[in-house]
Design an enzyme around this catalytic site. Sequence first.
Site, PDB file in Angstrom:
ATOM      1  N   GLY A  63      -3.181   9.958 -13.266  1.00 19.43           N
ATOM      2  CA  GLY A  63      -2.041   9.061 -13.081  1.00 19.43           C
ATOM      3  C   GLY A  63      -2.423   7.694 -12.527  1.00 19.43           C
ATOM      4  N   LYS A 114      -9.532   9.049 -28.251  1.00 18.35           N
ATOM      5  CA  LYS A 114     -10.353  10.048 -28.945  1.00 18.35           C
ATOM      6  C   LYS A 114      -9.504  11.233 -29.388  1.00 18.35           C
ATOM      7  CE  LYS A 114     -12.899  10.270 -25.201  1.00 18.35           C
ATOM      8  NZ  LYS A 114     -12.385   9.116 -24.445  1.00 18.35           N
ATOM      9  N   GLY A 115      -8.557  11.616 -28.513  1.00 16.36           N
ATOM     10  CA  GLY A 115      -7.704  12.760 -28.822  1.00 16.36           C
ATOM     11  C   GLY A 115      -6.926  12.537 -30.102  1.00 16.36           C
ATOM     12  N   THR A 163      -4.789  12.731 -25.243  1.00 17.82           N
ATOM     13  CA  THR A 163      -3.370  12.792 -25.587  1.00 17.82           C
ATOM     14  C   THR A 163      -3.165  12.849 -27.089  1.00 17.82           C
ATOM     15  OG1 THR A 163      -3.116  11.283 -23.738  1.00 17.82           O
ATOM     16  CG2 THR A 163      -1.145  11.713 -25.061  1.00 17.82           C
ATOM     17  N   ASP A 214     -10.707   6.950 -22.520  1.00 15.94           N
ATOM     18  CA  ASP A 214      -9.299   6.775 -22.882  1.00 15.94           C
ATOM     19  C   ASP A 214      -9.095   5.841 -24.074  1.00 15.94           C
ATOM     20  OD1 ASP A 214      -8.714   8.420 -20.691  1.00 15.94           O
ATOM     21  OD2 ASP A 214      -8.694   6.698 -19.344  1.00 15.94           O
ATOM     22  N   ALA A 252     -11.431  14.958 -18.338  1.00 15.71           N
ATOM     23  CA  ALA A 252     -10.896  14.356 -19.567  1.00 15.71           C
ATOM     24  C   ALA A 252      -9.392  14.563 -19.662  1.00 15.71           C
ATOM     25  CB  ALA A 252     -11.571  14.991 -20.775  1.00 15.71           C
TER      26      ALA A 252
HETATM   27  P1  GDP Z   1      -8.648   9.737 -24.918  1.00 16.07           P
HETATM   28  O1  GDP Z   1      -8.998  10.226 -23.558  1.00 16.07           O
HETATM   29  O2  GDP Z   1      -9.723   8.898 -25.517  1.00 16.07           O
HETATM   30  O3  GDP Z   1      -8.202  10.833 -25.846  1.00 16.07           O
HETATM   31  O4  GDP Z   1      -7.387   8.773 -24.732  1.00 16.07           O
HETATM   32  P2  GDP Z   1      -6.090   9.047 -23.786  1.00 16.07           P
HETATM   33  O5  GDP Z   1      -5.253  10.084 -24.424  1.00 16.07           O
HETATM   34  O6  GDP Z   1      -6.493   9.249 -22.385  1.00 16.07           O
HETATM   35  O7  GDP Z   1      -5.415   7.605 -23.822  1.00 16.07           O
HETATM   36  C1  GDP Z   1      -5.043   7.018 -25.010  1.00 16.07           C
HETATM   37  C2  GDP Z   1      -3.530   6.756 -24.977  1.00 16.07           C
HETATM   38  O8  GDP Z   1      -3.196   5.876 -26.033  1.00 16.07           O
HETATM   39  C3  GDP Z   1      -2.696   7.992 -25.225  1.00 16.07           C
HETATM   40  O9  GDP Z   1      -1.503   7.882 -24.511  1.00 16.07           O
HETATM   41  C4  GDP Z   1      -2.431   7.972 -26.717  1.00 16.07           C
HETATM   42  O10 GDP Z   1      -1.239   8.631 -27.092  1.00 16.07           O
HETATM   43  C5  GDP Z   1      -2.304   6.501 -26.951  1.00 16.07           C
HETATM   44  N1  GDP Z   1      -2.751   6.010 -28.269  1.00 16.07           N
HETATM   45  C6  GDP Z   1      -3.806   6.419 -29.018  1.00 16.07           C
HETATM   46  N2  GDP Z   1      -3.941   5.627 -30.101  1.00 16.07           N
HETATM   47  C7  GDP Z   1      -2.950   4.708 -30.030  1.00 16.07           C
HETATM   48  C8  GDP Z   1      -2.576   3.580 -30.836  1.00 16.07           C
HETATM   49  O11 GDP Z   1      -3.205   3.260 -31.840  1.00 16.07           O
HETATM   50  N3  GDP Z   1      -1.510   2.836 -30.406  1.00 16.07           N
HETATM   51  C9  GDP Z   1      -0.798   3.146 -29.271  1.00 16.07           C
HETATM   52  N4  GDP Z   1       0.229   2.378 -28.926  1.00 16.07           N
HETATM   53  N5  GDP Z   1      -1.132   4.186 -28.497  1.00 16.07           N
HETATM   54  C10 GDP Z   1      -2.192   4.948 -28.871  1.00 16.07           C
HETATM   55  P1  IMO Z   2     -11.432  10.812 -21.271  1.00 15.74           P
HETATM   56  O1  IMO Z   2     -12.146  11.936 -21.988  1.00 15.74           O
HETATM   57  C1  IMO Z   2     -11.634   7.623 -18.302  1.00 15.74           C
HETATM   58  C2  IMO Z   2     -14.256   8.285 -14.855  1.00 15.74           C
HETATM   59  C3  IMO Z   2     -13.624   8.417 -13.493  1.00 15.74           C
HETATM   60  C4  IMO Z   2     -14.717   7.817 -12.621  1.00 15.74           C
HETATM   61  C5  IMO Z   2     -15.991   8.294 -13.311  1.00 15.74           C
HETATM   62  C6  IMO Z   2     -16.619   9.527 -12.683  1.00 15.74           C
HETATM   63  O2  IMO Z   2      -9.983  11.069 -21.088  1.00 15.74           O
HETATM   64  O3  IMO Z   2     -11.755   9.494 -21.886  1.00 15.74           O
HETATM   65  P2  IMO Z   2     -15.944  12.101 -12.705  1.00 15.74           P
HETATM   66  O4  IMO Z   2     -14.720  12.800 -12.223  1.00 15.74           O
HETATM   67  O5  IMO Z   2     -16.221  12.299 -14.164  1.00 15.74           O
HETATM   68  O6  IMO Z   2     -17.141  12.384 -11.864  1.00 15.74           O
HETATM   69  O7  IMO Z   2     -15.633  10.519 -12.500  1.00 15.74           O
HETATM   70  O8  IMO Z   2     -15.624   8.589 -14.659  1.00 15.74           O
HETATM   71  N1  IMO Z   2     -13.741   9.209 -15.887  1.00 15.74           N
HETATM   72  C7  IMO Z   2     -12.944   8.849 -16.898  1.00 15.74           C
HETATM   73  N2  IMO Z   2     -12.368   7.660 -17.179  1.00 15.74           N
HETATM   74  N3  IMO Z   2     -11.467   8.660 -19.141  1.00 15.74           N
HETATM   75  C8  IMO Z   2     -12.063   9.848 -18.900  1.00 15.74           C
HETATM   76  O9  IMO Z   2     -12.043  10.874 -19.773  1.00 15.74           O
HETATM   77  C9  IMO Z   2     -12.806  10.001 -17.708  1.00 15.74           C
HETATM   78  N4  IMO Z   2     -13.496  11.012 -17.141  1.00 15.74           N
HETATM   79  C10 IMO Z   2     -14.079  10.511 -16.041  1.00 15.74           C
HETATM   80  O10 IMO Z   2     -12.428   7.711 -13.410  1.00 15.74           O
HETATM   81  O11 IMO Z   2     -14.683   6.423 -12.718  1.00 15.74           O
HETATM   82 MG    MG Z   3      -8.226  10.176 -21.612  1.00 12.70          MG
END
Ligand code: GDP
Ligand code: IMO
Ligand code: MG
Length: 425
Positions: free
Chosen positions: A302, A16-17, A42, A13, A39
């Site tokens: 969530g 990366k998205g 966002t 999180d 994964a």
């Molecule tokens: P990912 O799994 O690595 O793609 O990350 P997620 O989407 O799970 O979580 C990153 C969250 O941070 C998302 O809600 C993004 O919209 C938000 N986000 C990404 N870059 C930034 C940033 O530079 N600032 C803020 N405030 N939010 C960001």
């Molecule tokens: P993105 O791509 C954050 C975590 C789970 C758990 C562990 C193992 O959005 O960054 P699993 O279901 O993969 O066997 O769970 O890995 N986990 C993540 N945490 N971001 C993710 O993906 C995750 N994908 C799995 O919460 O601790």
């Molecule tokens: Mg994520």
Amino acid sequence: MPATVVLGTQWGDEGKGKFTDLLASEVDFVVRYQGGHNAGHTIVIGDDRFALQLVPTGILNAHVVPVIGNGVVIDPKVLLDEVEVLSSRGIDTSRLVISGSAHLIMPYHQELDRLTERYLGKNKLGTTKRGIGPAYADKASRIGIRVQDLLDEKIFSQKLEVVLKEKNQILAKVYNRLPLDEDKILADYLDVYAPKLSPMISDTVGILHRAYKQGKEILLEGAQATFLDLDHGTYPFVTSSNPTAGGACTGSGLGPRQIDRVIGVAKAYLTRVGAGPFPTELEGETADLLVERGFEFGTNTGRKRRTGWFDLVLLRQAVALNSVSEIALTKLDILDVFPEVLVATQYEVDGERTSDLPYHQSTFHKARPIYKRFEGWMEDLTKVTKKEELPYNARLYLSFLEEQLEVPISMVGTGPERDQFVSLR
Ligand code: GDP
Ligand code: IMO
Ligand code: MG
């Protein structure tokens, strides 16, 4: 053209998205190389917010071919639902290509993921319960069912018959559950999913190698992150694939010499979902403020994310493990209101200081962070788009991280939107 990898350097999180989406505007292919619908990536474009689980982020750029590589595990229902939702939102999904060698997540994988977690009780990993671990376990045990099996009814039925017999024994005899109905699975997978997926199934390795030869730009999109890596993460509190750079090769079929840029995405602080060690973890007001400002709730499940300060011991290791060539630092804006910003530079273990990540988990569990303190910038960064506009204290913080990591920070995120970033190059 050599390919670029975008991967997570922490516990997921990192954003990366968002950064994959930014870079996707300049490339021809975006390839997911591991993980599954655990994964949640966002992307925010104006009033539109997309939370992608399986479909590569490149889908949002009309000229990009999104590819789901052989290293991914696919729940066909989730994939088809995701494609349908994207289509209903006006996104052209016809370009999506899926590797025939990717493995399928089957109903027993999800069921066993849930049951194993329950069985582990207080020792549970906190998985996403999506069936990821059991699906990769079957892949390694060579009893997995692959996407290409959907194209051959006979093979699919034969494989399912053999595997389901064993899975149903486990469900009934170990977990006291009802067996799963073979006919129902066959009907879902062969009559519903197969016809819809078959036009997308292809030889993605061949496609990528031809593209490479033609000089096309390829971006490899990692899911999860370095410290959730099955080999290099905080085992057993990891996922069951290899999000690290090596996984980008095995999960796409490109070779290491075809990659020349590795972008390590790092959050300006730390978060983690699920169980496992976390030396810089915070509690109380500071943690709450990070959760509130960063909206740190799982995109996918969530769940509230655990939060902590940036950890250089982890990041140095991530730079090394992935041969990271540059860092994209996200969510710097979340720190705008903190009078003081802390960074762990070392750990203290049994009275000794170390800059290296302890290889032994028992030692890592005892590690206490040694912090360097920075005066906060206390300014709103969300409208900053130029390097020169960054406050002095924010620049001090960034230069310290760069110096410590010995790689440049090329981009800094200042908000969730596509245009909220500062290029430092
Ligand atoms: P990912 O799994 O690595 O793609 O990350 P997620 O989407 O799970 O979580 C990153 C969250 O941070 C998302 O809600 C993004 O919209 C938000 N986000 C990404 N870059 C930034 C940033 O530079 N600032 C803020 N405030 N939010 C960001
Ligand atoms: P993105 O791509 C954050 C975590 C789970 C758990 C562990 C193992 O959005 O960054 P699993 O279901 O993969 O066997 O769970 O890995 N986990 C993540 N945490 N971001 C993710 O993906 C995750 N994908 C799995 O919460 O601790
Ligand atoms: Mg994520």
